[in-house]
Design a protein around this motif. Structure first.
Motif, PDB file in Angstrom:
ATOM      1  N   GLN A 245       0.817  -1.201   0.000  1.00  0.00           N
ATOM      2  CA  GLN A 245       0.000   0.000   0.000  1.00  0.00           C
ATOM      3  C   GLN A 245       0.854   1.256   0.000  1.00  0.00           C
ATOM      4  O   GLN A 245       2.034   1.209   0.332  1.00  0.00           O
ATOM      5  N   MET A 246       0.226   2.351  -0.384  1.00  0.00           N
ATOM      6  CA  MET A 246       0.892   3.650  -0.356  1.00  0.00           C
ATOM      7  C   MET A 246       1.112   4.071   1.099  1.00  0.00           C
ATOM      8  O   MET A 246       0.328   3.733   1.976  1.00  0.00           O
ATOM      9  N   ILE A 247       2.193   4.833   1.295  1.00  0.00           N
ATOM     10  CA  ILE A 247       2.524   5.322   2.629  1.00  0.00           C
ATOM     11  C   ILE A 247       3.010   6.762   2.510  1.00  0.00           C
ATOM     12  O   ILE A 247       3.653   7.115   1.528  1.00  0.00           O
ATOM     13  N   TRP A 248       2.663   7.582   3.475  1.00  0.00           N
ATOM     14  CA  TRP A 248       3.245   8.915   3.563  1.00  0.00           C
ATOM     15  C   TRP A 248       3.558   9.221   5.016  1.00  0.00           C
ATOM     16  O   TRP A 248       2.952   8.667   5.912  1.00  0.00           O
ATOM     17  N   ARG A 249       4.548  10.075   5.191  1.00  0.00           N
ATOM     18  CA  ARG A 249       4.995  10.471   6.525  1.00  0.00           C
ATOM     19  C   ARG A 249       5.251  11.968   6.551  1.00  0.00           C
ATOM     20  O   ARG A 249       5.755  12.528   5.590  1.00  0.00           O
ATOM     21  N   ALA A 250       4.920  12.595   7.651  1.00  0.00           N
ATOM     22  CA  ALA A 250       5.229  14.006   7.881  1.00  0.00           C
ATOM     23  C   ALA A 250       5.734  14.123   9.305  1.00  0.00           C
ATOM     24  O   ALA A 250       5.152  13.541  10.227  1.00  0.00           O
ATOM     25  N   GLY A 251       6.838  14.841   9.465  1.00  0.00           N
ATOM     26  CA  GLY A 251       7.388  14.920  10.801  1.00  0.00           C
ATOM     27  C   GLY A 251       8.377  16.044  10.961  1.00  0.00           C
ATOM     28  O   GLY A 251       8.501  16.928  10.111  1.00  0.00           O
ATOM     29  N   GLY A 252       9.079  15.967  12.037  1.00  0.00           N
ATOM     30  CA  GLY A 252      10.072  16.977  12.347  1.00  0.00           C
ATOM     31  C   GLY A 252      10.917  16.518  13.513  1.00  0.00           C
ATOM     32  O   GLY A 252      10.776  15.396  14.001  1.00  0.00           O
ATOM     33  N   GLY A 253      11.783  17.383  13.929  1.00  0.00           N
ATOM     34  CA  GLY A 253      12.643  17.034  15.047  1.00  0.00           C
ATOM     35  C   GLY A 253      13.806  17.985  15.159  1.00  0.00           C
ATOM     36  O   GLY A 253      13.705  19.152  14.764  1.00  0.00           O
ATOM     37  N   PHE A 254      14.917  17.446  15.641  1.00  0.00           N
ATOM     38  CA  PHE A 254      16.095  18.259  15.888  1.00  0.00           C
ATOM     39  C   PHE A 254      17.334  17.622  15.266  1.00  0.00           C
ATOM     40  O   PHE A 254      17.551  16.426  15.377  1.00  0.00           O
TER      41      PHE A 254
END
Length: 153
Positions: free
Chosen positions: A107-116
């Motif tokens: 299946q399709m996957i997407w990710r959104a994030g952040g950090g240091f």
């Protein structure tokens, strides 16, 4: 599916023409869990090869191992990384990935994030990252936390 593979192939071919000193990669490991089952442990390991536009913006491709509810996935993703111009030794980072997760139920996957991005020196950083990942067919979202290292040559 064919379009996604064609896009990833074109990205990979464009990265092969870069100079040796433009090589940048990261490796990260951590956990990924559904919000409703936040105390369970699902392994998440991912690595990227990045093409640096400048010192703050990177585009790349990534893959790894993602385990969700005892189902293993191998995600292959196109990725973007932006360091925000706030701070000196510790820089906030915004990331985004989109791709395809191969496994029991592809299946399709997407990710959104952040950090240091915590600079060790001129060529390496320690990464502390978190974010949200969504699997298209299952219709479920997951939260991930991971730590890793970034090497810029």
């Amino acid at each position: 599916m064919r379009r996604l593979l064609a896009i990833l192939f074109v990205c990979a071919m464009s990265f092969s023409a870069t100079k040796a000193e433009a090589f940048t990669m990261d490796v990260q490991g951590g956990v990924v869990n559904a919000v409703s089952h936040i105390t369970s442990f699902n392994l998440n390991v991912i690595a990227h090869v990045w093409y640096p536009i400048d010192q703050m913006v990177f585009f790349g491709i990534g893959s790894g191992y993602n385990e969700l509810n005892n189902v293993a996935y191998i995600p292959v993703m196109a990725s973007a990384w932006v360091r925000l111009p706030i701070g000196g030794q510790v820089l906030p980072v915004a990331t985004g990935d989109i791709g395809y997760a191969f496994g029991h139920d592809h299946q399709m996957i997407w990710r959104a994030g952040g950090g240091f991005d915590i600079k060790n020196g001129d060529y390496s950083s320690i990464l502390l990252m978190g974010g949200y990942q969504f699997l298209e067919d299952s219709g479920r979202g997951y939260v991930y936390l991971q730590a890793g290292i970034l090497v810029e040559l």
